[in-house]
Design an enzyme around this catalytic site. Structure first.
Site, PDB file in Angstrom:
ATOM      1  N   GLY A  48       1.215  -4.083  -3.676  1.00 15.20           N
ATOM      2  CA  GLY A  48       0.331  -2.987  -4.052  1.00 15.20           C
ATOM      3  C   GLY A  48       0.962  -1.653  -3.718  1.00 15.20           C
ATOM      4  O   GLY A  48       1.789  -1.557  -2.798  1.00 15.20           O
ATOM      5  N   GLN A  53       1.258   7.332  -1.927  1.00 15.48           N
ATOM      6  CA  GLN A  53       2.435   6.813  -1.209  1.00 15.48           C
ATOM      7  C   GLN A  53       3.747   7.291  -1.822  1.00 15.48           C
ATOM      8  O   GLN A  53       4.792   7.227  -1.191  1.00 15.48           O
ATOM      9  CB  GLN A  53       2.435   5.272  -1.224  1.00 15.48           C
ATOM     10  CG  GLN A  53       1.370   4.655  -0.344  1.00 15.48           C
ATOM     11  CD  GLN A  53       1.466   3.147  -0.376  1.00 15.48           C
ATOM     12  OE1 GLN A  53       0.973   2.519  -1.302  1.00 15.48           O
ATOM     13  NE2 GLN A  53       2.123   2.563   0.613  1.00 15.48           N
ATOM     14  N   CYS A  95       2.068  -2.842   5.068  1.00 15.61           N
ATOM     15  CA  CYS A  95       1.992  -1.673   4.184  1.00 15.61           C
ATOM     16  C   CYS A  95       3.394  -1.106   4.005  1.00 15.61           C
ATOM     17  O   CYS A  95       4.131  -0.979   4.976  1.00 15.61           O
ATOM     18  CB  CYS A  95       1.076  -0.622   4.800  1.00 15.61           C
ATOM     19  SG  CYS A  95       0.972   0.893   3.835  1.00 15.61           S
ATOM     20  N   LEU A  96       3.741  -0.772   2.778  1.00 18.64           N
ATOM     21  CA  LEU A  96       5.084  -0.229   2.508  1.00 18.64           C
ATOM     22  C   LEU A  96       5.296   1.109   3.224  1.00 18.64           C
ATOM     23  O   LEU A  96       6.429   1.502   3.468  1.00 18.64           O
ATOM     24  CB  LEU A  96       5.301  -0.057   0.997  1.00 18.64           C
ATOM     25  CG  LEU A  96       5.348  -1.354   0.177  1.00 18.64           C
ATOM     26  CD1 LEU A  96       5.416  -1.041  -1.311  1.00 18.64           C
ATOM     27  CD2 LEU A  96       6.531  -2.224   0.589  1.00 18.64           C
ATOM     28  N   HIS A 137      -7.139  -2.190   0.439  1.00 15.72           N
ATOM     29  CA  HIS A 137      -6.024  -1.495   1.105  1.00 15.72           C
ATOM     30  C   HIS A 137      -5.568  -0.294   0.269  1.00 15.72           C
ATOM     31  O   HIS A 137      -5.392   0.808   0.790  1.00 15.72           O
ATOM     32  CB  HIS A 137      -4.881  -2.505   1.298  1.00 15.72           C
ATOM     33  CG  HIS A 137      -3.635  -1.950   1.899  1.00 15.72           C
ATOM     34  ND1 HIS A 137      -3.138  -2.358   3.117  1.00 15.72           N
ATOM     35  CD2 HIS A 137      -2.760  -1.027   1.440  1.00 15.72           C
ATOM     36  CE1 HIS A 137      -2.018  -1.695   3.380  1.00 15.72           C
ATOM     37  NE2 HIS A 137      -1.762  -0.878   2.379  1.00 15.72           N
ATOM     38  N   GLU A 138      -5.406  -0.514  -1.048  1.00 18.99           N
ATOM     39  CA  GLU A 138      -4.903   0.573  -1.915  1.00 18.99           C
ATOM     40  C   GLU A 138      -5.950   1.674  -2.097  1.00 18.99           C
ATOM     41  O   GLU A 138      -5.595   2.854  -2.130  1.00 18.99           O
ATOM     42  CB  GLU A 138      -4.456   0.020  -3.273  1.00 18.99           C
ATOM     43  CG  GLU A 138      -3.344  -1.045  -3.219  1.00 18.99           C
ATOM     44  CD  GLU A 138      -2.176  -0.699  -2.313  1.00 18.99           C
ATOM     45  OE1 GLU A 138      -1.838   0.504  -2.169  1.00 18.99           O
ATOM     46  OE2 GLU A 138      -1.598  -1.627  -1.715  1.00 18.99           O
ATOM     47  N   HIS A 141      -5.786   3.981   0.690  1.00 17.63           N
ATOM     48  CA  HIS A 141      -4.714   4.980   0.546  1.00 17.63           C
ATOM     49  C   HIS A 141      -5.215   6.203  -0.226  1.00 17.63           C
ATOM     50  O   HIS A 141      -4.849   7.329   0.084  1.00 17.63           O
ATOM     51  CB  HIS A 141      -3.519   4.385  -0.218  1.00 17.63           C
ATOM     52  CG  HIS A 141      -2.539   3.645   0.649  1.00 17.63           C
ATOM     53  ND1 HIS A 141      -1.860   4.240   1.688  1.00 17.63           N
ATOM     54  CD2 HIS A 141      -2.106   2.366   0.619  1.00 17.63           C
ATOM     55  CE1 HIS A 141      -1.057   3.352   2.260  1.00 17.63           C
ATOM     56  NE2 HIS A 141      -1.189   2.193   1.629  1.00 17.63           N
TER      57      HIS A 141
HETATM   58 NI    NI Z   1      -0.207   0.405   2.027  1.00 19.89          NI
END
Ligand code: NI
Length: 172
Positions: A48, A53, A95-96, A137-138, A141
């Protein structure tokens, strides 16, 4: 290296803390951003990615729990919203933007999603399991919330210290 890959901002970047703006019209720019986000997500690899981000304050997310293996699994969602939620699940999540950390986060087990697709159609879906988790989660963000904000304050203080030390030594 794929030239379309975008730079993913990391925890500590103020852009990740900002509530993103709704997309008011879908144009070439949004279509190109979405395409680049999908490539960036697959390349990372991740399941995701949210526009904030990659430094774009827009309510646009990409989700693909198959990481590019199954084309039908890819979701590009504009202005996604959770209209209802049921149950709960506490699972480890990465998470990236917080590389190297896997944190236990409580999420709804089942969610009802409403979003706009790239072609302007409205999508309504019921999701559970990993897909429900990634979606929550997204959307977090888009509201400037990271997994680090969803854990106990004691654990958060420790992680913040650790990351600021990594940043000082150029490892973040
Ligand atoms: Ni994330």
């Amino acid at each position: 290296m794929d030239e379309a890959a975008l730079k993913i901002l990391k925890y500590g970047d103020v852009a990740l803390k900002v509530k993103a703006r709704a997309v008011t019209c879908i144009d070439q720019r949004i279509a190109e951003l979405a395409k680049a986000m999908v490539q960036t997500m697959h390349q990372a690899p991740g399941i995701g990615l949210a526009a904030p981000q990659v430094g774009e304050s827009l309510r646009l997310i990409t989700v693909d729990t198959s990481v590019g293996e199954i084309p039908e699994e890819l979701l590009v969602l504009i202005n996604p919203e959770i209209t209802a939620a049921e149950g709960f699940e506490i699972c480890e999540e990465g998470c990236l933007s917080v590389p190297g950390y896997s944190l236990s986060v409580k999420r709804s087990a089942k969610v009802f999603l409403q979003a706009i697709l790239l072609d302007g159609r409205e999508l309504r879906l019921e999701l559970d399991g990993l897909k429900a988790r990634v979606l929550q989660h997204e959307i977090d963000h888009l509201d400037g919330i990271l997994i680090v904000d969803r854990i106990s304050s004691l654990k958060r203080t420790l992680i913040r210290k650790e990351i600021s030390q990594k940043r000082k030594s150029g490892q973040w």
